[in-house]
Enzyme design. Sequence first.
Site, PDB file in Angstrom:
ATOM      1  N   PRO A   2      33.424  10.246  28.217  1.00  0.00           N
ATOM      2  CA  PRO A   2      33.054  12.208  28.377  1.00  0.00           C
ATOM      3  C   PRO A   2      34.638  12.520  28.185  1.00  0.00           C
ATOM      4  O   PRO A   2      35.800  12.136  29.148  1.00  0.00           O
ATOM      5  CB  PRO A   2      32.327  11.796  29.654  1.00  0.00           C
ATOM      6  CG  PRO A   2      32.102  10.530  29.831  1.00  0.00           C
ATOM      7  CD  PRO A   2      32.588  10.227  29.481  1.00  0.00           C
ATOM      8  N   GLU A   3      34.530  13.883  27.663  1.00  0.00           N
ATOM      9  CA  GLU A   3      36.108  14.527  27.594  1.00  0.00           C
ATOM     10  C   GLU A   3      35.642  15.972  27.842  1.00  0.00           C
ATOM     11  O   GLU A   3      34.753  16.070  28.252  1.00  0.00           O
ATOM     12  CB  GLU A   3      36.742  14.534  26.149  1.00  0.00           C
ATOM     13  CG  GLU A   3      37.289  12.935  25.639  1.00  0.00           C
ATOM     14  CD  GLU A   3      37.698  12.826  24.417  1.00  0.00           C
ATOM     15  OE1 GLU A   3      38.453  14.028  24.059  1.00  0.00           O
ATOM     16  OE2 GLU A   3      38.281  12.078  23.519  1.00  0.00           O
ATOM     17  N   LYS A  60      38.273  17.701  32.415  1.00  0.00           N
ATOM     18  CA  LYS A  60      37.151  16.013  32.804  1.00  0.00           C
ATOM     19  C   LYS A  60      36.513  16.294  33.992  1.00  0.00           C
ATOM     20  O   LYS A  60      35.678  15.382  34.476  1.00  0.00           O
ATOM     21  CB  LYS A  60      37.553  14.555  32.503  1.00  0.00           C
ATOM     22  CG  LYS A  60      38.076  14.870  30.859  1.00  0.00           C
ATOM     23  CD  LYS A  60      39.267  13.471  30.400  1.00  0.00           C
ATOM     24  CE  LYS A  60      39.713  13.556  29.778  1.00  0.00           C
ATOM     25  NZ  LYS A  60      40.627  12.181  29.362  1.00  0.00           N
ATOM     26  N   TYR A 107      20.815   3.775  36.848  1.00  0.00           N
ATOM     27  CA  TYR A 107      22.168   3.788  37.138  1.00  0.00           C
ATOM     28  C   TYR A 107      21.995   5.427  37.025  1.00  0.00           C
ATOM     29  O   TYR A 107      23.629   5.443  37.925  1.00  0.00           O
ATOM     30  CB  TYR A 107      23.027   3.742  35.364  1.00  0.00           C
ATOM     31  CG  TYR A 107      22.496   2.523  34.863  1.00  0.00           C
ATOM     32  CD1 TYR A 107      23.822   1.684  34.941  1.00  0.00           C
ATOM     33  CD2 TYR A 107      22.446   2.233  33.265  1.00  0.00           C
ATOM     34  CE1 TYR A 107      23.577   0.441  34.424  1.00  0.00           C
ATOM     35  CE2 TYR A 107      21.760   1.415  33.002  1.00  0.00           C
ATOM     36  CZ  TYR A 107      22.217   0.471  33.342  1.00  0.00           C
ATOM     37  OH  TYR A 107      22.381  -1.123  32.585  1.00  0.00           O
ATOM     38  N   ARG A 126      28.893   2.080  33.762  1.00  0.00           N
ATOM     39  CA  ARG A 126      30.255   1.551  33.950  1.00  0.00           C
ATOM     40  C   ARG A 126      30.817   1.379  35.359  1.00  0.00           C
ATOM     41  O   ARG A 126      31.917   0.776  35.655  1.00  0.00           O
ATOM     42  CB  ARG A 126      30.837   2.109  32.827  1.00  0.00           C
ATOM     43  CG  ARG A 126      30.575   1.557  30.942  1.00  0.00           C
ATOM     44  CD  ARG A 126      30.454   0.152  30.961  1.00  0.00           C
ATOM     45  NE  ARG A 126      31.529   0.195  30.315  1.00  0.00           N
ATOM     46  CZ  ARG A 126      32.769   0.144  30.263  1.00  0.00           C
ATOM     47  NH1 ARG A 126      32.672   1.133  28.905  1.00  0.00           N
ATOM     48  NH2 ARG A 126      34.292  -0.490  29.948  1.00  0.00           N
ATOM     49  N   LYS A 167      59.843  19.555  26.084  1.00  0.00           N
ATOM     50  CA  LYS A 167      60.272  17.722  25.737  1.00  0.00           C
ATOM     51  C   LYS A 167      60.195  16.773  25.352  1.00  0.00           C
ATOM     52  O   LYS A 167      61.207  16.800  23.903  1.00  0.00           O
ATOM     53  CB  LYS A 167      58.472  17.607  26.425  1.00  0.00           C
ATOM     54  CG  LYS A 167      58.229  18.484  28.008  1.00  0.00           C
ATOM     55  CD  LYS A 167      56.751  17.968  27.761  1.00  0.00           C
ATOM     56  CE  LYS A 167      56.167  19.020  28.737  1.00  0.00           C
ATOM     57  NZ  LYS A 167      56.879  18.525  30.418  1.00  0.00           N
ATOM     58  N   ASN A 186      41.111  11.081  23.877  1.00  0.00           N
ATOM     59  CA  ASN A 186      41.864  10.017  22.450  1.00  0.00           C
ATOM     60  C   ASN A 186      40.982  11.018  21.725  1.00  0.00           C
ATOM     61  O   ASN A 186      41.463  11.330  20.187  1.00  0.00           O
ATOM     62  CB  ASN A 186      40.809   8.954  22.534  1.00  0.00           C
ATOM     63  CG  ASN A 186      42.412   7.856  22.762  1.00  0.00           C
ATOM     64  OD1 ASN A 186      43.247   7.715  22.882  1.00  0.00           O
ATOM     65  ND2 ASN A 186      41.394   7.332  24.017  1.00  0.00           N
TER      66      ASN A 186
END
Length: 207
Positions: A2-3, A60, A107, A126, A167, A186
Amino acid sequence: MPELPEVEAARRAIHESCIGKRIKSAIVADDSKVIDSISPADFQASLLGKTIVAAHRKGKNMWIELNSPPFPSFQFGIAGAVYIKGVAVTKYKRSAVNNTEEWPSKYSKLFIELDDGLELSFTDKRRFAKVRLLKDPTSVSPISELGPDALLEPMNIDDFVDSLRKKKTAIKALLLDQSYIAGIGNWIADEVLYQVSAPILLLTSGF
């Protein structure tokens, strides 16, 4: 995993469905890998009778503000998800659990029943999520270490480009650095770089 979009969807669902309602009952899983630094019994006792005042998010991470502290805080990890019975909540596909045949799901790590009968469950199949009970979630890690939120605190373009030039690292690695910008993972980083035709290994000093 999840983002920002999935966590924001969960926050909005709680905001739209749960604000102003009192917690009638709570069930906290006996799972010390997810339920962090507090016993299920103490967690449950702290929630009972409290009223949900607001739902907040940074990056998040999400936390539910009650009418008095401490507040439940959620780090979604790889597969954390929020379910509200009878309410559609957008979630990461791999986080999904079967909640039609079994409610709450096996869960479920935190299950809450509100005074109007509405039921809320945070699941994690998970077991990489963290559920904490905190007096001030913004003052402790990981939230205290986050950079500006990608949705709520966007940089203007000049400041963004200027910060990149200072940077010297691969652009994708920087976008994934939660202390730089919070909430990007990602798939968002890949989509951003695709839209601007930038290779993931491009050094930020090249902007």
